[in-house]
Motif scaffolding. Sequence first.
Motif, PDB file in Angstrom:
ATOM      1  N   LYS A   1       8.705  39.223  37.688  1.00 18.89           N
ATOM      2  CA  LYS A   1       7.636  39.903  37.714  1.00 18.89           C
ATOM      3  C   LYS A   1       7.530  41.085  36.891  1.00 18.89           C
ATOM      4  O   LYS A   1       6.568  41.751  36.089  1.00 18.89           O
ATOM      5  CB  LYS A   1       7.052  40.247  39.070  1.00 18.89           C
TER       6      LYS A   1
ATOM      7  N   TYR B   1       9.959  31.970  36.228  1.00 27.12           N
ATOM      8  CA  TYR B   1       9.782  32.086  37.498  1.00 27.12           C
ATOM      9  C   TYR B   1      10.524  30.944  38.368  1.00 27.12           C
ATOM     10  O   TYR B   1      10.541  29.701  37.641  1.00 27.12           O
ATOM     11  CB  TYR B   1       8.367  32.090  37.967  1.00 27.12           C
TER      12      TYR B   1
ATOM     13  N   GLU C   1      11.071  38.883  41.599  1.00 30.81           N
ATOM     14  CA  GLU C   1      10.671  40.315  41.418  1.00 30.81           C
ATOM     15  C   GLU C   1      11.004  40.818  39.996  1.00 30.81           C
ATOM     16  O   GLU C   1      10.286  41.243  39.194  1.00 30.81           O
ATOM     17  CB  GLU C   1      11.223  41.180  42.569  1.00 30.81           C
TER      18      GLU C   1
END
Length: 76
Positions: free
Chosen positions: A66, A29, A63
């Motif tokens: 994720k 992240y 994204e």
Amino acid sequence: MPGEYLLGDKAMYLFAYNNVRTAYSKDGYFPEAGAKTTLKALASFNPNIKPQEINLAETYTNEFVKRAHAKLDKKK
């Protein structure tokens, strides 16, 4: 890693990598604080970059990370 990344000096590349390795995200992240720091650094030497005119939330996304985590979690 492509050989071109070494720029002809593997020892220097490894030295540089080992000095910044702790700055890399362990989970993939990209934190908002990282984006703010990058913008501040770029603006400090490039007068064309106006931080107040840039919406950081529109410049990066997590994204992909994720989705990758979701796929990996399903395999466990």
